[in-house]
Design a protein around this motif. Structure first.
Motif, short mmCIF file in Angstrom:
data_model
loop_
_atom_site.label_atom_id
_atom_site.label_comp_id
_atom_site.label_asym_id
_atom_site.label_seq_id
_atom_site.Cartn_x
_atom_site.Cartn_y
_atom_site.Cartn_z
N CYS A 1 -49.16 -19.86 39.62
CA CYS A 1 -49.81 -21.16 39.54
C CYS A 1 -48.79 -22.18 39.07
O CYS A 1 -48.21 -22.03 38.00
CB CYS A 1 -51.01 -21.12 38.60
SG CYS A 1 -51.67 -22.78 38.35
N CYS B 1 -56.77 -22.78 41.15
CA CYS B 1 -56.39 -21.80 40.13
C CYS B 1 -57.60 -21.35 39.31
O CYS B 1 -58.35 -22.17 38.81
CB CYS B 1 -55.34 -22.39 39.21
SG CYS B 1 -54.87 -21.27 37.91
N PHE C 1 -57.38 -19.95 36.53
CA PHE C 1 -57.03 -19.91 35.12
C PHE C 1 -56.95 -21.29 34.47
O PHE C 1 -56.78 -21.40 33.28
CB PHE C 1 -55.69 -19.18 34.92
CG PHE C 1 -55.72 -17.79 35.48
CD1 PHE C 1 -56.51 -16.82 34.90
CD2 PHE C 1 -54.98 -17.45 36.60
CE1 PHE C 1 -56.57 -15.53 35.42
CE2 PHE C 1 -55.02 -16.17 37.13
CZ PHE C 1 -55.81 -15.21 36.53
N HIS C 2 -56.99 -22.32 35.26
CA HIS C 2 -57.09 -23.64 34.65
C HIS C 2 -57.91 -24.53 35.57
O HIS C 2 -58.17 -24.19 36.72
CB HIS C 2 -55.71 -24.23 34.34
CG HIS C 2 -55.03 -24.89 35.50
ND1 HIS C 2 -54.41 -24.20 36.51
CD2 HIS C 2 -54.88 -26.21 35.80
CE1 HIS C 2 -53.90 -25.06 37.38
NE2 HIS C 2 -54.17 -26.28 36.99
N CYS D 1 -50.56 -24.23 35.72
CA CYS D 1 -50.62 -23.73 34.34
C CYS D 1 -49.59 -22.65 34.10
O CYS D 1 -49.40 -22.22 32.96
CB CYS D 1 -52.02 -23.21 34.03
SG CYS D 1 -52.48 -21.74 34.96
ZN LIG Z 1 -53.39 -22.48 36.93
#
Ligand SMILES: [Zn+2]
Length: 610
Positions: A70, A49, A51-52, A73
């Motif tokens: 995802c 991911c 985003f995290h 997150c």
């Molecule tokens: Zn994520």
């Protein structure tokens, strides 16, 4: 900001059918692959991911549904939301960028001057940077003023082609050169000030930030210039001067040279990190193109996270002088915090990557890279060397310096191995090291544990209801059955029931459903979550008809058993009031329900119904 808000409550710049057309036309897997390395698993694509921070991939992309999700997150959405979140774009920009990619043109005429202004500011800022870069580049290559700078670069082995490719330039001595140039091009000086290219004196007067420096334009991965790094040629302070952060440039989140390196990092599954702009250019020029440079600061966690999306093979290169070694020790922490075990190359004394490659050639450098050792080992070695470990006190000091790093290693096995190594190196028992680390025996995991992939986190338990929705999403033709059998009526989970109705409506209206479109319509966050989770679960073990059959049975049996419970209570009530005829009536009802349940057990779907 959800798209539907932008479209319905914001100014209507882009017709909704164009948005849909673009979303359909572009491959979400392809677009996301520019940023994340994706692997096909079943019907989905999967990767780490962006985003995290995670070690096991829980980021899924589905081409058919035009959607990503995802499970770690909870970030999810369509191709536009991906770009909005990842590239910090607004919805307009995301649609425009994909309109270019797909070749689907957008109507531009309807914009009012004010809308144009709003839309255009970011674009204009990139334009200002690009104009300035061209101005500086022309000065370097064609003007007498840039001669000294050009000679300096050539002396450092940077050839004209590289100067052109990376649009290197020269900012001249005076205070008003770029100001004058931007003014002559009718470009907004207040915006140039926002970018830090020029500095305001307060009375509408401006002066140049970069003076008498070689300038290195800093590109984002879309090849737009976000800012500049400037290096002084002769004597003077500071040696390096960079653009300040702006709304189009965050230096912690970008890397120099990534726009070119990206392709090679993915191809070679390896990235090399160097310190300086010239080091990077020199390596790229020597064909070692999977190289990036930090932007004038120590490597940040965000930069490591960006690289981690593409490869876990990270190699850092440091000079062997004291400041290089210090930088090496400092670099370890952000790596360990991101569960990355980088390797390191320390160059021979007096060399930097640039001089090394020029003297010893590309192959010698690649050899060093291939044989790079663990950064952790080097850091420990360095610490041991610095402390007088011949004495007990020195050993203890060294141990105390290493312990914080040991504690940062999130992988238990890896941490144990390093404890072993340190123990051998210092001659200190492992137990003592563990106790310094704050744990009596072998420690448990320090890192937060990650959720297993595809685990549904929703609070509801009713599997049959969820499965029916999944089948409706994957096989829209099954809604005929769902409606005919009035399945939704028997749902006990109100959210699922409402979502089921919505899906039926969508499918009846359009013959199929469009996941991103449906998503735009949903306002309820928990509904979005449910739909996203259901949409990304992989195929059923058996076939969907059989699964649907099982679900229908389960749903009906549960309903019947709920009714039986009620009837049983009524029987008991009738018996306490000694109302025999009432009791008998309920007992019969109870028997009927049991009989009904036996029928349900044998229930089969007519295959041709589907
Ligand atoms: Zn994520």
């Amino acid at each position: 900001m959800s798209q539907v808000n932008m479209l319905e409550t914001g100014p209507k710049f882009i017709p909704e059918d164009k948005v849909k057309e673009i979303r359909e036309a572009c491959s979400i897997v392809e677009v996301i692959s520019d940023y994340v390395s994706l692997k096909k698993t079943g019907t989905n694509y999967r990767g780490l991911c962006p985003f995290h921070n995670e070690k096991t991939p829980s980021f899924f992309v589905n081409e058919e549904k035009k959607f990503f999700n995802c499970f770690g997150c909870g970030e999810r959405g369509d191709v536009f939301s991906f770009l909005m979140k990842h590239e910090n774009m607004n919805f307009q920009e995301a649609v425009r960028s994909l309109s270019k990619r797909t070749g689907i043109s957008l109507p531009e005429k309807a914009l009012t001057p004010q809308q144009q202004k709003m839309l255009g500011e970011r674009e204009e800022c990139f334009g200002i940077n690009e104009s300035a870069a061209k101005f500086y580049n022309d000065l370097l290559l064609q003007d007498r003023a840039g001669e000294e700078a050009k000679n300096y670069l050539i002396k450092r082995g940077i050839n004209i082609e590289t100067i052109k490719d990376y649009c290197l330039g020269f900012a001249p001595e005076g205070w008003g050169s770029v100001v004058k140039y931007l003014r002559s091009k009718n470009l907004s000086l207040p915006n140039a000030q926002k970018l830090g290219l020029i500095i305001g004196k307060g009375n509408g007067q401006y002066y140049d930030r970069f003076r008498n420096r070689i300038v290195f334009p800093i590109y984002n991965v879309s090849h737009r210039i976000m800012g500049f790094g400037g290096r002084i040629i002769s004597e003077g302070e500071p040696k390096y001067l960079n653009s300040p952060e702006s709304f189009i440039y965050q230096k912690r989140r970008n890397l120099y040279g990534l726009q070119t390196a990206l392709k090679y990092i993915k191809k070679e599954n390896r990235v090399i990190i160097v310190e300086g702009y010239i080091d990077l250019l020199s390596l790229h020029q020597a064909g070692i193109k999977n190289t990036v440079a930090a932007l004038g600061t120590a490597l940040t966690e965000q930069q490591i996270q960006i690289l981690k999306r593409y490869t876990s093979n990270i190699i850092t290169v440091f000079d062997s002088d004291p400041s290089g070694k210090k930088a090496m020790i400092r670099s370890l922490e952000p790596f360990l915090n991101n569960s990355v075990s980088p390797r390191v190359v320390i160059l021979p004394p007096g060399d930097d990557p640039d001089s090394f490659v020029r003297k010893q050639g590309q192959k010698a450098f690649v050899d060093r890279i291939e044989n790079a050792g663990s950064l952790f080992d080097f850091v420990v070695g360095e610490i041991v060397q610095r402390n007088q470990t011949a004495t007990p006190r020195g050993k203890i000091d060294a141990c105390e310096e290493v312990v914080p790093f040991l504690k940062m290693i999130s992988d238990e096995m890896e941490r144990d191995l390093y404890v072993q190594k340190v123990s051998q190196k210092l001659g200190i028992k492992q137990e003592h090291i563990y106790s310094k680390m704050g744990s009596t025996s072998k420690p448990g995991r320090f890192a937060r544990s990650e959720k297993p992939v595809l685990q549904t986190t929703s609070a509801f338990q009713n599997n049959a209801e969820k499965l029916i929705l999944r089948i409706m999403i994957d096989y829209p033709e099954t809604i005929d059955i769902v409606e005919k059998e009035a399945l939704l009526e028997d749902f006990t989970e109100p959210d699922l029931k409402e979502l089921g109705k919505l899906l039926c409506m969508e499918i009846k209206q359009h013959g199929k459903h469009n996941l991103p479109y449906l998503f735009d319509k949903l306002e309820n966050e928990s509904w979005k979550k449910i739909i996203a989770e259901l949409s990304f679960q992989d195929n059923y073990a058996g076939n969907h008809v059989k699964t649907l059959e099982d679900c229908i049975r389960d749903l009906r049996l549960r309903k019947s058993s709920r009714e039986r419970k009620k009837v049983k209570a009524l029987i008991e009530q009738a018996e306490t009031t000694r109302d025999d005829s009432l009791s008998l009536k309920y007992q019969l009802e109870y028997q009927n329900l049991l009989q009904e349940e036996r029928k349900i057990q044998r229930y089969k779907l007519n295959f041709y119904q589907i």
